[in-house]
Design a protein around this motif. Structure first.
Motif, PDB file in Angstrom:
ATOM      1  N   MET A   1      30.339 -17.001 -10.850  1.00 61.17           N
ATOM      2  CA  MET A   1      30.095 -17.320  -9.446  1.00 61.17           C
ATOM      3  C   MET A   1      29.746 -18.787  -9.212  1.00 61.17           C
ATOM      4  SD  MET A   1      30.856 -14.458  -8.119  1.00 61.17           S
ATOM      5  CE  MET A   1      30.345 -14.592  -6.409  1.00 61.17           C
ATOM      6  N   PRO A   2      28.924 -19.410 -10.067  1.00 59.10           N
ATOM      7  CA  PRO A   2      28.664 -20.834  -9.869  1.00 59.10           C
ATOM      8  C   PRO A   2      29.945 -21.675  -9.941  1.00 59.10           C
ATOM      9  CG  PRO A   2      27.010 -19.894 -11.316  1.00 59.10           C
ATOM     10  CD  PRO A   2      28.064 -18.845 -11.133  1.00 59.10           C
ATOM     11  N   LYS A   3      30.890 -21.255 -10.805  1.00 53.98           N
ATOM     12  CA  LYS A   3      32.151 -21.997 -10.895  1.00 53.98           C
ATOM     13  C   LYS A   3      32.937 -21.856  -9.590  1.00 53.98           C
ATOM     14  CE  LYS A   3      35.141 -24.545 -13.003  1.00 53.98           C
ATOM     15  NZ  LYS A   3      34.814 -25.945 -13.319  1.00 53.98           N
ATOM     16  N   ILE A   4      32.935 -20.649  -9.024  1.00 54.68           N
ATOM     17  CA  ILE A   4      33.618 -20.433  -7.745  1.00 54.68           C
ATOM     18  C   ILE A   4      32.971 -21.312  -6.673  1.00 54.68           C
ATOM     19  CG2 ILE A   4      34.048 -18.744  -5.911  1.00 54.68           C
ATOM     20  CD1 ILE A   4      34.207 -16.598  -8.097  1.00 54.68           C
ATOM     21  N   ALA A   5      31.643 -21.375  -6.674  1.00 56.96           N
ATOM     22  CA  ALA A   5      30.928 -22.209  -5.703  1.00 56.96           C
ATOM     23  C   ALA A   5      31.334 -23.674  -5.841  1.00 56.96           C
ATOM     24  CB  ALA A   5      29.424 -22.052  -5.881  1.00 56.96           C
ATOM     25  N   GLU A   6      31.505 -24.109  -7.079  1.00 54.53           N
ATOM     26  CA  GLU A   6      31.881 -25.513  -7.293  1.00 54.53           C
ATOM     27  C   GLU A   6      33.284 -25.795  -6.770  1.00 54.53           C
ATOM     28  OE1 GLU A   6      32.189 -28.179 -11.261  1.00 54.53           O
ATOM     29  OE2 GLU A   6      30.196 -27.523 -10.645  1.00 54.53           O
ATOM     30  N   LEU A   7      34.206 -24.861  -6.976  1.00 53.88           N
ATOM     31  CA  LEU A   7      35.569 -25.044  -6.478  1.00 53.88           C
ATOM     32  C   LEU A   7      35.590 -25.054  -4.949  1.00 53.88           C
ATOM     33  CD1 LEU A   7      37.446 -22.676  -8.984  1.00 53.88           C
ATOM     34  CD2 LEU A   7      37.410 -25.184  -9.003  1.00 53.88           C
ATOM     35  N   ILE A   8      34.814 -24.140  -4.347  1.00 48.97           N
ATOM     36  CA  ILE A   8      34.725 -24.118  -2.885  1.00 48.97           C
ATOM     37  C   ILE A   8      34.124 -25.432  -2.380  1.00 48.97           C
ATOM     38  CG2 ILE A   8      33.581 -23.011  -0.906  1.00 48.97           C
ATOM     39  CD1 ILE A   8      33.703 -20.377  -2.449  1.00 48.97           C
ATOM     40  N   GLN A   9      33.088 -25.904  -3.059  1.00 47.89           N
ATOM     41  CA  GLN A   9      32.425 -27.140  -2.638  1.00 47.89           C
ATOM     42  C   GLN A   9      33.393 -28.324  -2.667  1.00 47.89           C
ATOM     43  OE1 GLN A   9      28.801 -28.067  -4.730  1.00 47.89           O
ATOM     44  NE2 GLN A   9      28.734 -30.171  -3.995  1.00 47.89           N
ATOM     45  N   ASN A  10      34.185 -28.407  -3.718  1.00 53.41           N
ATOM     46  CA  ASN A  10      35.152 -29.517  -3.815  1.00 53.41           C
ATOM     47  C   ASN A  10      36.113 -29.516  -2.624  1.00 53.41           C
ATOM     48  OD1 ASN A  10      34.003 -30.317  -6.229  1.00 53.41           O
ATOM     49  ND2 ASN A  10      35.483 -29.222  -7.506  1.00 53.41           N
ATOM     50  N   ASP A  11      36.648 -28.333  -2.311  1.00 53.80           N
ATOM     51  CA  ASP A  11      37.595 -28.237  -1.187  1.00 53.80           C
ATOM     52  C   ASP A  11      36.900 -28.501   0.146  1.00 53.80           C
ATOM     53  OD1 ASP A  11      39.555 -27.648  -2.987  1.00 53.80           O
ATOM     54  OD2 ASP A  11      39.592 -25.493  -2.599  1.00 53.80           O
TER      55      ASP A  11
END
Length: 453
Positions: A1-11
């Motif tokens: 989940m933290p990785k998903i959050a990071e990808l969302i944050q980048n976009d």
């Protein structure tokens, strides 16, 4: 989940800078994005949570009960939540945000909230993406060391988490890794895990064991749907004083230990006086209005003199003259600065006025000093002597007392006296007799020149 959050944050961050329609932040947070590199993702999350968070009316009684038991039944809270519910509910608790603030602060372990994953009040502190969690895990050992005493001294109630939650297990793992089997066994009676189960009637309490790196850790598991059951039970366990009061005085004592400077809420007598036995030392906690006037009789000479310069006593001039003057005077062979208090008093103190009129400049400066003014050499001002002689406090204060009245600038003398007490707040206790005599004499002169007319 933290990785998903990071990808969302980048976009999200990329879109935020080119699409004004998704922006909701303003004011200081907007400035932080522009000037400090704050992530728009974290800024918008903070703004969203602050705008949308409210207490559901069905749970208002529960929140009120939490506030009630926080006064005497809760020592502190460790939370990974970002919102402000806890600090708004637990009145008088000190808040620490993020690992850095917690690690580098002198925590007192009572009436405190530790927001270890950040707070909406400081968007940049929020732990949400993969890099945040990796950085958090790197410092978890330091965090565990800071929280170790709390875990060993207090029962710990885990609420709002699953037992398998990685954040909970990581914190427990860091604590357990520092303990031996005997100490781990001690934790069993202190760990209570609360699991929410919808529509549960009453409460179910069972022993429960989790494995932390092949080490079994026992605890109590409580299953319920109504937290009021727990809160009412906690309400039966109370400290004698409100926890926020305990924390305040614990902090005051800590600060005094570090700085050796009492505060408005901590008054310290001459504790290192060899004439005072341990049995005579007391700590009194209460309102100044209740303790203050009785405590006036305990004011000593050093406090009286120092207050002329620093104005650091909480008592009024009327109170000092009425309740403390006679006793302090009796300890000083009939010599005492009093003009400051007479000028600012609202009542008439004729006896004190008559006393003050006896002390003119030539009475304060003895005939012996007056006859030896040739020791001044070329010195002719307070500032001149202080700038060149303050390396030897005894010599500097002695030379200043040799100046003629017309040579003493009261502003310069005030500056010197304040600098002396800034260097050593308890100088009138700690210094040798010649320095103590010199400084008291100068305070008498200062009191006369500034308020005697």
């Amino acid at each position: 989940m933290p990785k998903i959050a990071e990808l969302i944050q980048n976009d999200f961050d990329a879109k935020w800078f080119v699409d004004p329609s998704i922006r909701k932040v303003d004011g200081e947070i907007l400035s932080q994005i522009k000037d400090s590199g704050l992530s728009p993702f974290k800024a918008e999350i903070s703004t969203y949570i602050k705008r949308k968070t409210k207490v559901v009316s069905a749970y208002q009684d529960e929140v009120n009960m939490l506030a009630k038991i926080s006064e005497k039944s809760i020592s502190g809270v460790i939370t990974t939540n970002y919102d402000s519910l806890l600090e708004e509910t637990l009145i008088g608790f000190r808040k620490y945000v993020g690992q850095n603030e917690l690690i580098f602060s002198a925590i007192q372990g009572i009436a405190e909230i530790y927001k270890i994953h950040g707070s909406v009040e400081n968007p940049d502190s929020i732990i949400i993406n993969e890099s945040d969690y990796l950085a958090f895990d790197e410092k978890s050992t330091y965090l565990a060391a800071k929280l170790m005493t709390i875990f060993m001294e207090y029962p710990i109630i885990f609420m709002g988490y699953s037992v398998s939650d990685a954040n909970v297990q990581n914190i427990i793992r860091s604590i357990v890794s520092c303990l031996d089997e005997k100490q781990i066994k001690m934790l069993e009676d202190r760990f209570v895990f609360v699991e929410y189960k919808k529509d549960m009637v009453g409460v179910e309490v069972n022993p429960f064991t989790i494995m932390i790196d092949n080490k079994p850790l026992g605890m109590r598991k409580m299953i319920l749907s109504d937290f009021m059951i727990l809160y009412r039970a906690m309400d039966t366990k109370k400290s004698k004083l409100p926890v926020k009061v305990l924390r305040r005085f614990k902090q005051e004592l800590y600060d005094y230990t570090i700085t050796n400077v009492p505060t408005a809420n901590l008054r310290v007598a001459a504790l290192d006086d060899s004439r005072v036995d341990d049995e005579e030392l007391v700590i009194a906690i209460g309102k100044v209005s209740d303790l203050g006037l009785r405590g006036l009789s305990g004011i000593d000479t050093n406090e009286w003199y120092r207050n002329i310069v620093l104005d650091d006593l909480e008592f009024s001039s009327d109170e000092l003259l009425e309740y403390a003057f006679s006793k302090v005077l009796s300890q000083n062979s009939g010599k005492l600065p009093v003009n400051k208090y007479i000028v600012s008093a609202t009542k008439e103190f004729q006896e004190c006025k008559e006393f003050a009129q006896k002390w003119k400049f030539d009475n304060i400066i003895s005939p012996t000093i007056q006859k030896s003014r040739n020791c001044l050499g070329g010195y002719s001002s307070v500032k001149q002597i202080w700038n060149l002689e303050k390396g030897s406090l005894e010599r500097a204060t002695r030379l200043i007392s040799h100046l003629e009245r017309a040579q003493i600038d009261v502003v310069e003398l005030e500056s010197v006296l304040k600098e002396i007490f800034e260097e050593d707040y308890n100088l009138l206790i700690n210094s040798n007799p010649p320095i103590r005599t010199n400084v008291r004499r100068l305070i008498m002169v200062y009191d006369l020149l500034k308020w005697g007319n």
